[in-house]
Design an enzyme around this catalytic site. Structure first.
Site, PDB file in Angstrom:
ATOM      1  CG  HIS A   1       6.699  14.587  -3.938  1.00  0.00           C
ATOM      2  ND1 HIS A   1       6.687  14.755  -2.219  1.00  0.00           N
ATOM      3  CD2 HIS A   1       7.908  14.608  -3.589  1.00  0.00           C
ATOM      4  CE1 HIS A   1       7.194  15.243  -1.623  1.00  0.00           C
ATOM      5  NE2 HIS A   1       7.996  15.128  -2.676  1.00  0.00           N
TER       6      HIS A   1
HETATM    7  C1  UD1 Z   1      11.411  18.378  -6.498  1.00  0.00           C
HETATM    8  C2  UD1 Z   1      12.266  17.901  -5.543  1.00  0.00           C
HETATM    9  C3  UD1 Z   1      12.109  17.285  -4.216  1.00  0.00           C
HETATM   10  C4  UD1 Z   1      11.081  17.355  -3.462  1.00  0.00           C
HETATM   11  C5  UD1 Z   1       9.581  18.022  -4.572  1.00  0.00           C
HETATM   12  C6  UD1 Z   1       9.046  19.089  -3.914  1.00  0.00           C
HETATM   13  C7  UD1 Z   1      14.124  17.234  -6.902  1.00  0.00           C
HETATM   14  C8  UD1 Z   1      15.075  16.529  -7.449  1.00  0.00           C
HETATM   15  N1  UD1 Z   1      13.641  17.194  -6.144  1.00  0.00           N
HETATM   16  O1  UD1 Z   1      10.807  17.256  -6.649  1.00  0.00           O
HETATM   17  O2  UD1 Z   1      12.997  16.590  -3.605  1.00  0.00           O
HETATM   18  O3  UD1 Z   1      10.305  16.976  -2.394  1.00  0.00           O
HETATM   19  O4  UD1 Z   1      10.206  18.803  -5.988  1.00  0.00           O
HETATM   20  O5  UD1 Z   1       7.147  19.373  -3.910  1.00  0.00           O
HETATM   21  O6  UD1 Z   1      14.639  18.761  -7.065  1.00  0.00           O
HETATM   22  N2  UD1 Z   1       5.164  19.847 -12.412  1.00  0.00           N
HETATM   23  C9  UD1 Z   1       3.979  20.376 -12.706  1.00  0.00           C
HETATM   24  N3  UD1 Z   1       4.480  22.064 -11.753  1.00  0.00           N
HETATM   25  C10 UD1 Z   1       5.183  22.330 -11.001  1.00  0.00           C
HETATM   26  C11 UD1 Z   1       6.743  21.372 -10.584  1.00  0.00           C
HETATM   27  C12 UD1 Z   1       6.930  20.466 -11.337  1.00  0.00           C
HETATM   28  O7  UD1 Z   1       3.470  20.210 -13.893  1.00  0.00           O
HETATM   29  O8  UD1 Z   1       5.105  23.582 -10.448  1.00  0.00           O
HETATM   30  C13 UD1 Z   1       5.703  18.819 -12.497  1.00  0.00           C
HETATM   31  C14 UD1 Z   1       6.170  18.268 -13.959  1.00  0.00           C
HETATM   32  O9  UD1 Z   1       5.915  17.447 -14.611  1.00  0.00           O
HETATM   33  C15 UD1 Z   1       7.259  17.648 -13.350  1.00  0.00           C
HETATM   34  C16 UD1 Z   1       7.300  17.167 -12.541  1.00  0.00           C
HETATM   35  O10 UD1 Z   1       6.092  17.595 -12.311  1.00  0.00           O
HETATM   36  O11 UD1 Z   1       8.483  17.310 -14.498  1.00  0.00           O
HETATM   37  C17 UD1 Z   1       8.317  16.911 -11.417  1.00  0.00           C
HETATM   38  O12 UD1 Z   1       9.069  18.071 -10.927  1.00  0.00           O
HETATM   39  P1  UD1 Z   1      10.255  18.338 -10.439  1.00  0.00           P
HETATM   40  O13 UD1 Z   1      10.603  20.255  -9.339  1.00  0.00           O
HETATM   41  O14 UD1 Z   1      11.042  18.109 -11.534  1.00  0.00           O
HETATM   42  O15 UD1 Z   1      10.337  17.106  -8.999  1.00  0.00           O
HETATM   43  P2  UD1 Z   1       9.434  17.215  -7.608  1.00  0.00           P
HETATM   44  O16 UD1 Z   1       9.006  15.318  -7.717  1.00  0.00           O
HETATM   45  O17 UD1 Z   1       8.064  17.800  -7.817  1.00  0.00           O
HETATM   46  N1  UDP Z   2       2.667  21.896   1.367  1.00  0.00           N
HETATM   47  C1  UDP Z   2       1.625  22.298   1.506  1.00  0.00           C
HETATM   48  N2  UDP Z   2       0.719  22.011   0.508  1.00  0.00           N
HETATM   49  C2  UDP Z   2       0.734  20.890  -0.584  1.00  0.00           C
HETATM   50  C3  UDP Z   2       1.499  19.693   0.566  1.00  0.00           C
HETATM   51  C4  UDP Z   2       2.317  20.248   1.239  1.00  0.00           C
HETATM   52  O1  UDP Z   2       1.467  23.522   1.616  1.00  0.00           O
HETATM   53  O2  UDP Z   2      -0.382  19.942  -0.651  1.00  0.00           O
HETATM   54  C5  UDP Z   2       3.604  22.054   2.702  1.00  0.00           C
HETATM   55  C6  UDP Z   2       3.772  20.660   3.808  1.00  0.00           C
HETATM   56  O3  UDP Z   2       3.128  21.615   4.606  1.00  0.00           O
HETATM   57  C7  UDP Z   2       5.568  21.156   3.749  1.00  0.00           C
HETATM   58  C8  UDP Z   2       5.953  21.419   2.000  1.00  0.00           C
HETATM   59  O4  UDP Z   2       4.717  21.496   1.650  1.00  0.00           O
HETATM   60  O5  UDP Z   2       6.060  22.597   4.044  1.00  0.00           O
HETATM   61  C9  UDP Z   2       6.294  20.395   2.476  1.00  0.00           C
HETATM   62  O6  UDP Z   2       6.711  20.072   0.967  1.00  0.00           O
HETATM   63  P1  UDP Z   2       6.667  19.006  -0.282  1.00  0.00           P
HETATM   64  O7  UDP Z   2       6.158  17.458   0.511  1.00  0.00           O
HETATM   65  O8  UDP Z   2       6.770  19.310  -1.357  1.00  0.00           O
HETATM   66  O9  UDP Z   2       8.963  18.238   0.046  1.00  0.00           O
HETATM   67  P2  UDP Z   2       9.981  17.961   0.807  1.00  0.00           P
HETATM   68  O10 UDP Z   2       9.895  18.131   2.216  1.00  0.00           O
HETATM   69  O11 UDP Z   2       9.421  15.966   0.014  1.00  0.00           O
HETATM   70  O12 UDP Z   2      10.605  18.224   0.228  1.00  0.00           O
END
Ligand code: UD1
Ligand code: UDP
Length: 372
Positions: A210
């Protein structure tokens, strides 16, 4: 003593769960939980509250998705009145997401103590939005709780005084160790057999991606897919797809490429127990996640990290993680070494023992309780 705890995005939930449980033992601590609403899909948020027994948020700011500036600003605007109304002694933030810095900044501007859990991690890569969030949050925090020694070293090098830094281990690993047994009961293997005919007992890989640098850039994403095309010939790849990634591949040539791989199996994001069952039984994990590098280290499952760097170096220094980058051949070379059995064993980092949250709350109770 009143503490407002912040969650916003998926990786925050695993980190806050053991802290909310640890507060329970202290009659003199009132712990409020604020959800910024940065993540809001059922499978990116509510599911984890139920599975991890996190109390329902006292307040949900319901901010949702937006550009970095808008999301950060909206969280700040919505969180300031919460602080003014509740007058906490401290605000506690975890990790490195936009909710972390947004709420941290609000707190310090109101003269409220800021506590950062998972402090000091540095990738050295300022193109990564999380690196900016980490640097800024640490520079304004009053108490900084570190997961690994590199965090302590980085903070000292940046001039943070020793009395603010606490090496306590890792709350995310508290959650993992607590839930391993429950994860064993997940029926995700049977579900995969039913849906795709996969025999999980015969070996499989798990993939998550992601990071914007991978999934927002079609060239990089394409290079990674070329490597996956080879790996899926050897074993099925289970791919719970993050919403950012899903959005980026929908209706694109990359999406067609993904579709064409018969042994790359796309799922919705899965719950914590299913994910832990998947990773703890995998032959291999491929990821660009921060937290998953650490979880695979504790599980001693080989992890190939599809990034040029990591802010969690202990996982590759002594754990099962290898930073392989995003070039097709580099990924495949690391995969071949793994197949040859030359992948080294993992050691569990110091203090990743399931008790980090208790250490943190004990230190907070001593230090903030005295002043409250
Ligand atoms: C965010 C965090 C990242 C973290 C990740 C974990 C920031 C800058 N980034 O990235 O550090 O590793 O979460 O998963 O804070 N969206 C949905 N449904 C949701 C959430 C998001 O559809 O419930 C989609 C939306 O289109 C959104 C995109 O995902 O624009 C990105 O979401 P966002 O929270 O901005 O950043 P992440 O890539 O999720
Ligand atoms: N995780 C989960 N379901 C998924 C993918 C990840 O429960 O489909 C959990 C994973 O075990 C870990 C956390 O989500 O505990 C990591 O989150 P993510 O990779 O979204 O964020 P990051 O750690 O990169 O910030």
């Amino acid at each position: 003593m009143k503490i407002i705890n912040i969650v916003g995005a998926r990786p925050n939930f695993m980190k806050i769960a053991p802290l909310m449980a640890a507060y329970e033992k202290y009659d003199n601590i009132e712990a409020l939980l604020v959800h910024t609403g940065q993540h809001y899909d059922e499978k990116m948020s509510d599911l984890f509250f139920r599975q991890l027994g996190i109390p329902a948020p006292d307040i949900n700011l319901e901010i949702g998705s937006a550009s970095h500036a808008v999301q950060t600003a909206e969280i700040m605007k919505a969180f300031e009145p919460v602080c003014l109304a509740h007058k906490p002694d401290a605000v506690l933030v975890v990790g490195d997401v936009n909710s972390t810095i947004a709420c941290g900044l609000v707190a310090v501007k109101l003269g409220i103590k800021l506590i950062h859990v998972e402090a000091g991690l540095r990738s050295g890569d300022r193109a990564m939005p999380e690196e900016i969030n980490r640097l800024l949050t640490d520079s304004i925090a009053d108490m900084l709780f570190c997961t690994e020694a590199s965090g302590v070293d980085n903070l000292r090098a940046e001039g943070v005084s020793d009395d603010k830094i606490f090496m306590v281990g890792h709350v995310m690993i508290d959650t993992l160790l607590k839930n391993l047994q429950k994860a064993k009961e997940s029926d995700i293997h049977q579900q995969l057999n039913k849906a795709f005919g996969i025999d999980c007992g015969a070996g499989y890989a798990v993939l998550t991606m992601h990071r914007p640098s991978n999934v927002d850039d079609p060239v990089v994403f394409g290079r990674i897919l070329d490597a996956l095309e080879v790996i899926q010939n050897d074993m099925p790849i289970i791919f719970p797809v993050h919403p950012r990634t899903r959005k980026n591949i929908a209706g694109t040539a990359l999406g067609d490429k993904v579709e064409a791989m018969a042994n790359l199996h796309l799922l919705e994001p899965v719950g914590y127990f299913d994910f832990l069952k998947l990773t703890s039984n995998a032959k291999l994990v491929l990821t660009d996640s921060g937290g998953i590098q650490e979880e695979t280290t504790v599980l001693k499952i080989p992890c190939l990290t599809l990034r040029e760097n990591t802010e969690r170096p202990i996982t590759s220094d002594i754990g099962s993680n290898q930073i392989v980058g995003t070039e097709t051949q580099d990924i495949l070379d690391a995969y071949s070494r793994l197949k040859d059995g030359t992948f080294r064993q993992s050691q569990i980092p110091p203090l990743w023992d399931g008790n980090a949250a208790e250490r943190i709350v004990e230190i907070m109770a001593e230090q903030i309780g005295e002043r409250a």
